[in-house]
Motif scaffolding. Structure first.
Motif, PDB file in Angstrom:
ATOM      1  N   THR A   1       0.847  -1.196   0.000  1.00 44.19           N
ATOM      2  CA  THR A   1       0.000   0.000   0.000  1.00 44.19           C
ATOM      3  C   THR A   1       0.885   1.250   0.000  1.00 44.19           C
ATOM      4  O   THR A   1       2.041   1.195   0.416  1.00 44.19           O
ATOM      5  CB  THR A   1      -0.945   0.039   1.221  1.00 44.19           C
ATOM      6  OG1 THR A   1      -0.177   0.228   2.410  1.00 44.19           O
ATOM      7  CG2 THR A   1      -1.770  -1.231   1.332  1.00 44.19           C
ATOM      8  N   GLY A   2       0.334   2.336  -0.488  1.00 42.84           N
ATOM      9  CA  GLY A   2       1.118   3.577  -0.559  1.00 42.84           C
ATOM     10  C   GLY A   2       2.310   3.417  -1.484  1.00 42.84           C
ATOM     11  O   GLY A   2       3.430   3.817  -1.158  1.00 42.84           O
ATOM     12  N   ALA A   3       2.049   2.824  -2.656  1.00 45.84           N
ATOM     13  CA  ALA A   3       3.146   2.411  -3.538  1.00 45.84           C
ATOM     14  C   ALA A   3       3.515   3.452  -4.588  1.00 45.84           C
ATOM     15  O   ALA A   3       4.344   3.195  -5.450  1.00 45.84           O
ATOM     16  CB  ALA A   3       2.766   1.103  -4.231  1.00 45.84           C
ATOM     17  N   GLY A   4       2.926   4.618  -4.528  1.00 44.44           N
ATOM     18  CA  GLY A   4       3.123   5.601  -5.581  1.00 44.44           C
ATOM     19  C   GLY A   4       4.447   6.333  -5.547  1.00 44.44           C
ATOM     20  O   GLY A   4       4.904   6.856  -6.572  1.00 44.44           O
ATOM     21  N   ARG A   5       5.082   6.388  -4.400  1.00 45.43           N
ATOM     22  CA  ARG A   5       6.351   7.127  -4.322  1.00 45.43           C
ATOM     23  C   ARG A   5       7.122   6.693  -3.078  1.00 45.43           C
ATOM     24  O   ARG A   5       6.644   5.894  -2.279  1.00 45.43           O
ATOM     25  CB  ARG A   5       6.093   8.637  -4.299  1.00 45.43           C
ATOM     26  CG  ARG A   5       5.213   9.075  -3.149  1.00 45.43           C
ATOM     27  CD  ARG A   5       4.874  10.545  -3.240  1.00 45.43           C
ATOM     28  NE  ARG A   5       4.065  10.920  -2.088  1.00 45.43           N
ATOM     29  CZ  ARG A   5       3.935  12.152  -1.634  1.00 45.43           C
ATOM     30  NH1 ARG A   5       4.558  13.146  -2.229  1.00 45.43           N
ATOM     31  NH2 ARG A   5       3.188  12.411  -0.593  1.00 45.43           N
TER      32      ARG A   5
ATOM     33  N   PRO B   1      -0.939  -1.909 -10.813  1.00 48.70           N
ATOM     34  CA  PRO B   1      -1.408  -0.775  -9.998  1.00 48.70           C
ATOM     35  C   PRO B   1      -2.886  -0.895  -9.651  1.00 48.70           C
ATOM     36  O   PRO B   1      -3.684  -1.388 -10.447  1.00 48.70           O
ATOM     37  CB  PRO B   1      -1.172   0.430 -10.920  1.00 48.70           C
ATOM     38  CG  PRO B   1      -1.253  -0.127 -12.297  1.00 48.70           C
ATOM     39  CD  PRO B   1      -0.870  -1.572 -12.231  1.00 48.70           C
ATOM     40  N   MET B   2      -3.227  -0.461  -8.446  1.00 56.50           N
ATOM     41  CA  MET B   2      -4.636  -0.404  -8.011  1.00 56.50           C
ATOM     42  C   MET B   2      -4.833   0.968  -7.380  1.00 56.50           C
ATOM     43  O   MET B   2      -3.996   1.388  -6.584  1.00 56.50           O
ATOM     44  CB  MET B   2      -4.923  -1.473  -6.954  1.00 56.50           C
ATOM     45  CG  MET B   2      -4.706  -2.892  -7.395  1.00 56.50           C
ATOM     46  SD  MET B   2      -4.669  -3.971  -5.939  1.00 56.50           S
ATOM     47  CE  MET B   2      -6.010  -5.041  -6.322  1.00 56.50           C
ATOM     48  N   TYR B   3      -5.922   1.614  -7.726  1.00 54.87           N
ATOM     49  CA  TYR B   3      -6.121   2.976  -7.200  1.00 54.87           C
ATOM     50  C   TYR B   3      -7.325   3.022  -6.270  1.00 54.87           C
ATOM     51  O   TYR B   3      -8.457   2.831  -6.702  1.00 54.87           O
ATOM     52  CB  TYR B   3      -6.290   3.959  -8.364  1.00 54.87           C
ATOM     53  CG  TYR B   3      -5.041   4.038  -9.215  1.00 54.87           C
ATOM     54  CD1 TYR B   3      -3.936   4.763  -8.796  1.00 54.87           C
ATOM     55  CD2 TYR B   3      -4.947   3.334 -10.415  1.00 54.87           C
ATOM     56  CE1 TYR B   3      -2.772   4.809  -9.553  1.00 54.87           C
ATOM     57  CE2 TYR B   3      -3.788   3.369 -11.177  1.00 54.87           C
ATOM     58  CZ  TYR B   3      -2.710   4.107 -10.746  1.00 54.87           C
ATOM     59  OH  TYR B   3      -1.552   4.143 -11.486  1.00 54.87           O
ATOM     60  N   PHE B   4      -7.069   3.209  -4.999  1.00 53.26           N
ATOM     61  CA  PHE B   4      -8.158   3.385  -4.031  1.00 53.26           C
ATOM     62  C   PHE B   4      -7.607   3.965  -2.733  1.00 53.26           C
ATOM     63  O   PHE B   4      -6.409   3.981  -2.486  1.00 53.26           O
ATOM     64  CB  PHE B   4      -8.913   2.071  -3.785  1.00 53.26           C
ATOM     65  CG  PHE B   4      -8.110   0.998  -3.093  1.00 53.26           C
ATOM     66  CD1 PHE B   4      -7.347   0.098  -3.821  1.00 53.26           C
ATOM     67  CD2 PHE B   4      -8.125   0.893  -1.705  1.00 53.26           C
ATOM     68  CE1 PHE B   4      -6.611  -0.888  -3.184  1.00 53.26           C
ATOM     69  CE2 PHE B   4      -7.396  -0.102  -1.060  1.00 53.26           C
ATOM     70  CZ  PHE B   4      -6.641  -0.992  -1.798  1.00 53.26           C
ATOM     71  N   ASP B   5      -8.546   4.409  -1.905  1.00 51.64           N
ATOM     72  CA  ASP B   5      -8.220   4.987  -0.603  1.00 51.64           C
ATOM     73  C   ASP B   5      -8.197   3.849   0.427  1.00 51.64           C
ATOM     74  O   ASP B   5      -9.198   3.143   0.587  1.00 51.64           O
ATOM     75  CB  ASP B   5      -9.313   6.014  -0.248  1.00 51.64           C
ATOM     76  CG  ASP B   5      -9.069   6.713   1.071  1.00 51.64           C
ATOM     77  OD1 ASP B   5      -8.204   6.264   1.845  1.00 51.64           O
ATOM     78  OD2 ASP B   5      -9.757   7.720   1.328  1.00 51.64           O
TER      79      ASP B   5
ATOM     80  N   ASP C   1      -2.299   3.136  -4.631  1.00 51.21           N
ATOM     81  CA  ASP C   1      -2.124   4.541  -4.293  1.00 51.21           C
ATOM     82  C   ASP C   1      -3.444   5.249  -4.550  1.00 51.21           C
ATOM     83  O   ASP C   1      -4.370   4.693  -5.143  1.00 51.21           O
ATOM     84  CB  ASP C   1      -0.981   5.179  -5.082  1.00 51.21           C
ATOM     85  CG  ASP C   1      -0.376   6.344  -4.318  1.00 51.21           C
ATOM     86  OD1 ASP C   1       0.359   6.104  -3.353  1.00 51.21           O
ATOM     87  OD2 ASP C   1      -0.658   7.512  -4.654  1.00 51.21           O
ATOM     88  N   LEU C   2      -3.479   6.484  -4.101  1.00 55.81           N
ATOM     89  CA  LEU C   2      -4.725   7.238  -4.142  1.00 55.81           C
ATOM     90  C   LEU C   2      -4.988   7.891  -5.498  1.00 55.81           C
ATOM     91  O   LEU C   2      -6.116   7.932  -5.980  1.00 55.81           O
ATOM     92  CB  LEU C   2      -4.630   8.317  -3.050  1.00 55.81           C
ATOM     93  CG  LEU C   2      -5.882   8.893  -2.445  1.00 55.81           C
ATOM     94  CD1 LEU C   2      -6.802   7.812  -1.935  1.00 55.81           C
ATOM     95  CD2 LEU C   2      -5.495   9.821  -1.285  1.00 55.81           C
ATOM     96  N   ILE C   3      -3.918   8.391  -6.096  1.00 56.76           N
ATOM     97  CA  ILE C   3      -4.086   9.229  -7.294  1.00 56.76           C
ATOM     98  C   ILE C   3      -4.115   8.394  -8.568  1.00 56.76           C
ATOM     99  O   ILE C   3      -3.122   7.747  -8.926  1.00 56.76           O
ATOM    100  CB  ILE C   3      -2.970  10.298  -7.372  1.00 56.76           C
ATOM    101  CG1 ILE C   3      -2.929  11.083  -6.063  1.00 56.76           C
ATOM    102  CG2 ILE C   3      -3.162  11.225  -8.574  1.00 56.76           C
ATOM    103  CD1 ILE C   3      -1.617  11.791  -5.810  1.00 56.76           C
ATOM    104  N   ASN C   4      -5.253   8.427  -9.227  1.00 52.88           N
ATOM    105  CA  ASN C   4      -5.451   7.660 -10.456  1.00 52.88           C
ATOM    106  C   ASN C   4      -4.344   7.874 -11.473  1.00 52.88           C
ATOM    107  O   ASN C   4      -4.021   9.009 -11.811  1.00 52.88           O
ATOM    108  CB  ASN C   4      -6.785   8.053 -11.106  1.00 52.88           C
ATOM    109  CG  ASN C   4      -7.836   7.014 -10.808  1.00 52.88           C
ATOM    110  OD1 ASN C   4      -7.525   5.839 -10.665  1.00 52.88           O
ATOM    111  ND2 ASN C   4      -9.076   7.453 -10.696  1.00 52.88           N
ATOM    112  N   GLY C   5      -3.755   6.799 -11.948  1.00 53.00           N
ATOM    113  CA  GLY C   5      -2.759   6.868 -13.007  1.00 53.00           C
ATOM    114  C   GLY C   5      -1.347   7.151 -12.529  1.00 53.00           C
ATOM    115  O   GLY C   5      -0.392   7.035 -13.305  1.00 53.00           O
TER     116      GLY C   5
END
Lengths: 80, 248
Positions: free
Chosen positions: B12-16, B60-64, B37-41
Motif C-alpha cells: 500500500t502507498g506504492a506511488g512514491r 497498480p490499483m487505485y483506491f483509498d 495509491d490514491l491518485i489515479n494513473g
C-alpha cells in the motif's frame, strides 16, 4: 451443488459435525464453534461462494440461521 | 533466482518514496506485485517500467486505504487473479501534526484513520487469505518516533507507536498459522514527504544522525524485502530500526 448444500458442507467440514445438528445451531453451542472455529467456518463459506464477508457481518454471524440471512443480502447475492 | 520468486505481494502507498522502491525491489526479486495509491494513473508509468525491466507482473490499483469496501475488493481481486497472497506491506501513511494545544480532533482522526485503522483493516483482510494457506509475511511501517517520540509530532508518533504495538500483538496471534508480522522503523529518510520540512530543518535533523546522512528509500526497502522473504522465515514480532543510529 445447490447453495444450501454448499452452506451446509461448510459447517460440516469446518466444525466436524453432522448435518442433522445444523438447524438451530448457535455460535459457541459446541466446542468446535469457538472464535478460531468461526474464522475457519467463515473462510470455508467465503471460498464456497467466492465472496468476502464484511467484518460486521462476521461478528453478527452468530447462528446457522443468521448466516443464511447474511448471505442472502444483496451484496453477497446467495439465494437459498 | 530472486528472493521473492513467484510470491504474490501487496504494497500500500506504492506511488512514491519507500512504497515505490519496495515495489521495485520486490519486482527485481521476482515477485508478482500489486501496489496501491490514491491518485489515479500515478503509478502506471513506473509500474510499466518495472514490468518490462524485471519481466514480472506489477499491477497498480487505485483506491483509498481507509475505504473498507475498496480494500476488500482489492484483496478479492488478488485472490481471484492469483489464488493467494504471500506478502502484505502496510506502507500507506500520512504525516500531519501540530503542537500540543493546537491538535484538532479532526486531525487526530485523519492520521489514525490512515496510519492505524486502515493498517488493522487491511491486515485482517489479508490474514484471512494467509490463514487458509498457513503462510505469509506482513510488514508494517512504524517509525523511530513511534518509540522515541518527537516534539511537534505527538499525533504521528502516537500512530506509529500503535503500529509497533499492533505488530507485536498480531505476530503473537498469527504465528500459529505460519504468518509472520514484523515492522520496520525508519529514521530520517530522503523522501518527498520528509523533504517537505525544508532544507534548514533537514540540516538540523542530520546532526542527530550518527551515520551522517539521510537514509534512502532503498535502505528501508531492502529491510522490507528481507522481512518479506524466506530469509527471515524464523523472524516475527520484531520492529527493526532503519535509522543510521539516529537520536531524536
Amino acid at each position: 451443488m445447490t447453495n444450501i448444500e454448499k452452506y451446509n458442507n461448510a459447517f460440516v467440514n469446518s466444525l466436524e459435525i453432522t448435518e442433522d445438528r445444523l438447524a438451530g445451531l448457535k455460535y459457541q453451542d459446541i466446542e468446535a464453534w469457538d472464535s478460531v472455529g468461526h474464522m475457519t467456518l467463515v473462510a470455508a463459506i467465503e471460498d464456497a461462494f467466492d465472496i468476502m464477508l464484511d467484518t460486521d457481518d462476521i461478528i453478527d454471524f452468530n447462528s446457522y440461521e443468521k448466516g443464511k440471512e447474511i448471505l442472502s443480502k444483496e451484496e453477497y447475492g446467495v439465494a437459498f | 533466482m530472486g528472493l521473492l520468486d513467484g510470491k504474490v505481494c501487496f504494497v500500500t502507498g506504492a506511488g512514491r518514496g519507500i512504497g515505490e522502491e519496495t515495489v521495485r525491489r520486490f519486482a527485481e526479486e521476482g515477485a508478482i506485485v500489486y501496489g496501491t495509491d490514491l491518485i489515479n494513473g500515478s503509478m502506471d508509468e513506473s509500474f510499466g517500467k518495472f514490468c518490462t525491466q524485471y519481466k514480472t507482473e506489477v499491477i497498480p490499483m487505485y483506491f483509498d486505504v481507509t475505504d473498507e469496501t475498496a480494500s476488500k475488493s482489492a484483496i478479492m481481486q488478488i485472490k481471484r487473479e492469483q489464488g493467494r497472497l504471500d506478502v502484505l506491506v502496510n506502507n500507506a501513511g500520512i504525516m500531519q501534526d501540530n503542537v500540543i494545544g493546537m491538535i484538532s480532533y479532526e486531525l487526530m482522526k485523519k492520521v489514525f484513520d490512515v496510519n492505524v485503522f486502515a493498517v488493522l483493516q487491511i491486515t485482517q483482510l489479508a490474514a484471512k487469505l494467509m490463514m487458509r494457506q498457513r503462510s505469509g509475511s506482513i510488514v508494517n511501517i512504524s517509525s523511530i518516533v513511534g518509540s522515541e517520540g518527537a516534539a511537534g509530532q505527538t499525533v504521528y508518533s502516537a500512530s506509529k507507536g500503535a503500529v509497533a504495538a499492533m505488530t507485536k500483538a498480531a505476530s503473537k496471534e498469527l504465528s500459529p498459522y505460519g504468518i509472520r508480522v514484523n515492522a520496520v522503523a525508519p529514521g530520517l529518510i530522503n523522501t518527498d514527504l520528509f523533504r517537505a520540512i525544508g532544507e534548514k530543518k533537514i540540516q538540523e535533523n542530520l546532526s542527530h544522525v550518527r551515520m551522517g546522512r539521510l537514509g534512502e528509500p532503498i535502505d528501508v526497502a531492502n529491510v522490507i524485502t528481507f522481512l518479506a522473504s524466506d530469509m527471515s522465515a524464523y523472524v516475527t514480532g520484531e520492529i527493526i530500526g532503519v535509522d543510521g543510529e539516529t537520536h531524536v
